[in-house]
Design a protein around this motif. Structure first.
Motif, PDB file in Angstrom:
ATOM      1  N   ARG A  45      65.116  -8.871  55.741  1.00  0.00           N
ATOM      2  CA  ARG A  45      64.506  -9.909  54.904  1.00  0.00           C
ATOM      3  C   ARG A  45      65.026  -9.840  53.471  1.00  0.00           C
ATOM      4  N   ASP A  46      64.928 -10.954  52.764  1.00  0.00           N
ATOM      5  CA  ASP A  46      65.292 -10.982  51.348  1.00  0.00           C
ATOM      6  C   ASP A  46      64.272 -10.183  50.553  1.00  0.00           C
ATOM      7  N   TRP A  47      64.747  -9.453  49.542  1.00  0.00           N
ATOM      8  CA  TRP A  47      63.832  -8.688  48.707  1.00  0.00           C
ATOM      9  C   TRP A  47      64.362  -8.619  47.284  1.00  0.00           C
ATOM     10  N   GLN A  56      58.837 -15.010  53.767  1.00  0.00           N
ATOM     11  CA  GLN A  56      59.629 -13.897  54.292  1.00  0.00           C
ATOM     12  C   GLN A  56      60.420 -13.192  53.197  1.00  0.00           C
ATOM     13  N   THR A  57      59.952 -13.295  51.951  1.00  0.00           N
ATOM     14  CA  THR A  57      60.589 -12.633  50.821  1.00  0.00           C
ATOM     15  C   THR A  57      59.673 -11.552  50.286  1.00  0.00           C
ATOM     16  N   LEU A  58      60.243 -10.371  50.026  1.00  0.00           N
ATOM     17  CA  LEU A  58      59.475  -9.235  49.535  1.00  0.00           C
ATOM     18  C   LEU A  58      59.767  -9.016  48.057  1.00  0.00           C
ATOM     19  N   SER A  99      60.055 -20.137  55.312  1.00  0.00           N
ATOM     20  CA  SER A  99      60.704 -19.035  54.620  1.00  0.00           C
ATOM     21  C   SER A  99      61.344 -19.514  53.322  1.00  0.00           C
ATOM     22  N   ALA A 128      63.569 -17.958  49.597  1.00  0.00           N
ATOM     23  CA  ALA A 128      64.392 -16.884  49.052  1.00  0.00           C
ATOM     24  C   ALA A 128      63.902 -16.517  47.665  1.00  0.00           C
ATOM     25  N   ALA A 172      62.385  -3.398  54.089  1.00  0.00           N
ATOM     26  CA  ALA A 172      62.575  -4.852  54.166  1.00  0.00           C
ATOM     27  C   ALA A 172      63.301  -5.267  55.432  1.00  0.00           C
ATOM     28  N   ARG A 204      54.590  -9.431  50.297  1.00  0.00           N
ATOM     29  CA  ARG A 204      55.434 -10.410  50.998  1.00  0.00           C
ATOM     30  C   ARG A 204      54.901 -11.805  50.736  1.00  0.00           C
ATOM     31  N   GLU A 260      69.930 -10.181  47.648  1.00  0.00           N
ATOM     32  CA  GLU A 260      70.493 -11.530  47.619  1.00  0.00           C
ATOM     33  C   GLU A 260      71.562 -11.630  46.545  1.00  0.00           C
TER      34      GLU A 260
END
Length: 426
Positions: free
Chosen positions: A200-202, A170-172, A23, A25, A197, A167, A248
């Protein structure tokens, strides 16, 4: 082929069997956004003029708006999704994945273009009008997304655009083009993106068609901007419309705008870089720029004060590493034959003196827990830099401010794109 998730009445999430890297960020990628104004241009397609420049500069997740009626002709179609979110009157959107190598003479892995038609003014199929969405990535995304538009007509048809997402790990990442001229669907798009999301981080990048401080965001969302106009509207209507919103909180993060062949500037995102030209702004005083009060080259000890929103010649600085995670902050402008000038905390007011390596000229650069704001602590003091609680032009910057107070918050903006590989200020 990628899997699909659609932020409509319900989301479709399918388990993945393809191995992935760990994963990551948002800030582990090198994102950028660009409204291409239709993909064409006087010098040829922006796909072959502007986009390769962004790719060569090291940006690897590029959100595109007004991407033209189709991807570049040298792109090879890999996969087409089923129709998404259609009804009896309208078949819905389809996501197309292309493989593209704009540098065929290089030993180079192909890039991936993810494309959705949002402009149905042209013929059927992918070849719609010019106002379509795309995301360009140097990685193959294992999953793609369509985030539900904000507005729908009584006939069951969408009256605003969706957002296109991919994606990576695990970042969108999403490409967004809010409605013109109001951008009043932006808040709804953000709600739909956040719901899709989950935890998850997006990051949602694009043309929001409204200034950053007028875009409503929810708690836990953060805006990342270049702090300069990104749309050249002419007749004094230049505005900042292109930026990022993310869930984030990325310390010391911001955008830098660069003009290519469109009426929008591309905006690239990164953390504060060492030795890059920046402007410093007083976040407590409406982001007034820090500037040198007395700019005569022979005047030592000139105070650093807040100036106008737009910096003058002496309102530009660079952070130079001095070891042990400390930096001198140097005034970029100096006359020929004069010594380089550094910000200096020997007095109770921040001043400009010739750089001498003293402890009063070394600063610990600390990030606030929220977006790009900085806290600057001189090595010779237990206090931080901060304004003197006055407001407006000429407010002096103190060296004796309690570090936890709001007066000690500063923002930065890049003078130019230092490139994604420029060393970070930590």
């Amino acid at each position: 082929m990628p899997l699909l998730a659609v932020a409509m009445l319900a989301g479709l999430i399918v388990s993945l069997t393809t191995p992935e890297r760990a994963s990551a960020a948002v800030e582990d990628y090198r994102p950028a956004t660009y409204n291409m104004q239709g993909g064409g241009g006087a010098g040829g397609s922006k796909w072959t003029t502007d986009i390769p420049q962004l790719m060569n500069a090291g940006y690897n997740v590029i959100a595109l708006q007004e991407a033209g009626p189709q991807p570049p002709p040298t792109a090879r179609l890999l996969w087409t999704s089923r129709y998404l979110a259609g009804n009896d009157q309208w078949s819905g959107w389809r996501v197309y994945e292309y493989e593209w190598d704009p540098f065929p003479r290089r030993i180079n892995l192909p890039w991936h273009i993810y494309w959705v038609r949002t402009d149905f003014s042209g013929p059927a199929g992918v070849n719609g009008g010019r106002v379509n969405l795309a995301i360009l990535s140097n990685q193959d995304a294992p999953e793609v997304f369509i985030a539900r538009p904000t507005f729908w007509g009584n006939n069951g048809l969408p009256s605003s655009r969706p957002a296109l997402g991919i994606r990576l790990a695990q970042t969108l990442f999403f490409s967004v083009h809010a409605v013109s001229p109001s951008g009043n669907d932006g808040a709804g798009l953000l709600r739909n993106i956040a719901g899709l999301a989950g935890g998850r981080d997006w990051a949602a990048m694009g043309d929001w068609n409204r200034e950053p401080n007028t875009l409503p965001i929810q708690q836990g969302m953060h805006r990342y901007t270049a702090g300069t106009p990104t749309h050249m509207g002419g007749n004094g209507t230049n505005r900042e419309l292109d930026y990022m919103v993310s869930n984030e909180a990325i310390p010391g993060y911001g955008g830098v705008a660069h003009g290519y062949g469109s009426d929008h500037h591309a905006v690239m995102f990164r953390r504060l870089a060492a030795n890059a030209g920046v402007r410093l702004f007083d976040a407590h005083d409406g982001n007034r720029v820090l500037d040198v009060e007395s700019q005569n080259s022979t005047t030592w000890g000139s105070s650093i004060v807040t100036g106008n929103i737009t910096p003058g010649a002496y309102g530009h600085f660079k952070f130079v590493p001095e070891g042990f995670d400390r930096y001198t902050i140097r005034v970029t402008k100096r006359d020929s034959g004069t010594n380089e000038q550094c910000l200096d905390a020997r007095d109770s007011r921040l001043r400009r003196y010739p750089c001498d390596g003293s402890v009063a000229q070394r600063f610990d650069v600390q990030y606030w827990s929220d977006t790009g704001e900085l806290r600057l602590k001189p090595d010779n003091r237990s206090t931080c830099l901060g304004d003197d609680t006055d407001f407006g032009w000429g407010t002096e910057i103190l060296t004796t401010m309690t570090c936890s107070k709001g007066e000690a918050r500063f923002n930065f903006r890049f003078d130019y794109d230092p490139g994604p590989n420029a060393p970070l200020v930590v």
